[in-house]
Design an enzyme around this catalytic site. Structure first.
Site, mmCIF file in Angstrom:
data_model
loop_
_atom_site.group_PDB
_atom_site.id
_atom_site.type_symbol
_atom_site.label_atom_id
_atom_site.label_comp_id
_atom_site.label_asym_id
_atom_site.label_seq_id
_atom_site.Cartn_x
_atom_site.Cartn_y
_atom_site.Cartn_z
ATOM 1 C CG ASP A 19 31.393 12.671 -22.175
ATOM 2 O OD1 ASP A 19 30.811 13.574 -22.803
ATOM 3 O OD2 ASP A 19 32.566 12.763 -21.781
ATOM 4 C CG ASP A 21 35.340 15.206 -26.768
ATOM 5 O OD1 ASP A 21 35.457 14.476 -27.766
ATOM 6 O OD2 ASP A 21 34.911 16.375 -26.835
#
Length: 189
Positions: A7, A9
């Site tokens: 991922d 952020d």
């Protein structure tokens, strides 16, 4: 191919409640850039899968997103590593698309692009959406405490949902991406 999915952020760069809207607002989590470089140097193909609803919400535009991704890619390259691809969902939750995690569209796109299965591939995230997307495609999800990870872990520890409680029992949890890289690379020695 040794594929690993991250991922963005909260895992690679610090998350913001008001969205990461520009390259200047994209601040790497300590050790994450070096971790990506080390994973790449150890033979991993590093791919990013990220929800970016700020696009649909008008918080930033495609040029801003590309500048953010260019910055992350450049920082990793400066450390001798490579991000092989960045897949993103540009939709808002209410768009009900197929690519917004926890749905698996981004993972399907990774499989198509790299002509491989993501089954058994490590998927590192900081939210339940990341973990659920990975579980849906038989990845090996890993939760990091950076970003929203500590809050996600607390929620899982307090859940009364038996399915989520069972998920927690098999979910590896690490401080951050650097700690995950340390663990994975120590297993190769």
């Amino acid at each position: 191919m040794k594929l690993i999915i991250l991922d963005r952020d909260g895992v690679i760069n610090h998350d913001r409640n008001d969205y990461v809207k520009s390259a200047d607002e994209c601040v790497p989590v300590e050790g994450s850039i070096e971790a990506i470089a080390r994973l790449h140097q150890a033979g991993y193909t590093v791919v990013v899968a990220t929800n970016q609803s700020g696009l649909a919400r008008g918080k930033f535009d495609l040029d801003d997103l590309e500048a953010i991704h260019h910055k992350l890619t450049r920082l990793v390259e400066e450390q001798g590593g490579e991000i092989s691809a960045i897949f993103y969902c540009p939709h808002a939750p209410e768009d009900n698309c197929k690519c917004r995690k926890p749905k698996t569209g981004l993972l399907d796109a990774i499989e198509a692009e790299f002509n491989t299965s993501v089954e058994g591939v490590r998927f590192i995230g900081d939210t339940l959406r990341d973990i659920q997307a990975g579980e849906s495609k038989a990845c090996l999800p890993i939760l990091v405490k950076s970003g929203k990870g500590s809050a996600t872990l607390a929620d899982l520890q307090q859940t009364t949902d038996p399915e989520l409680a069972a998920l927690l029992t098999r979910l590896p949890v690490f401080e951050n991406l650097a700690a995950v890289a340390d663990d994975l690379l120590s297993q190769q020695d």
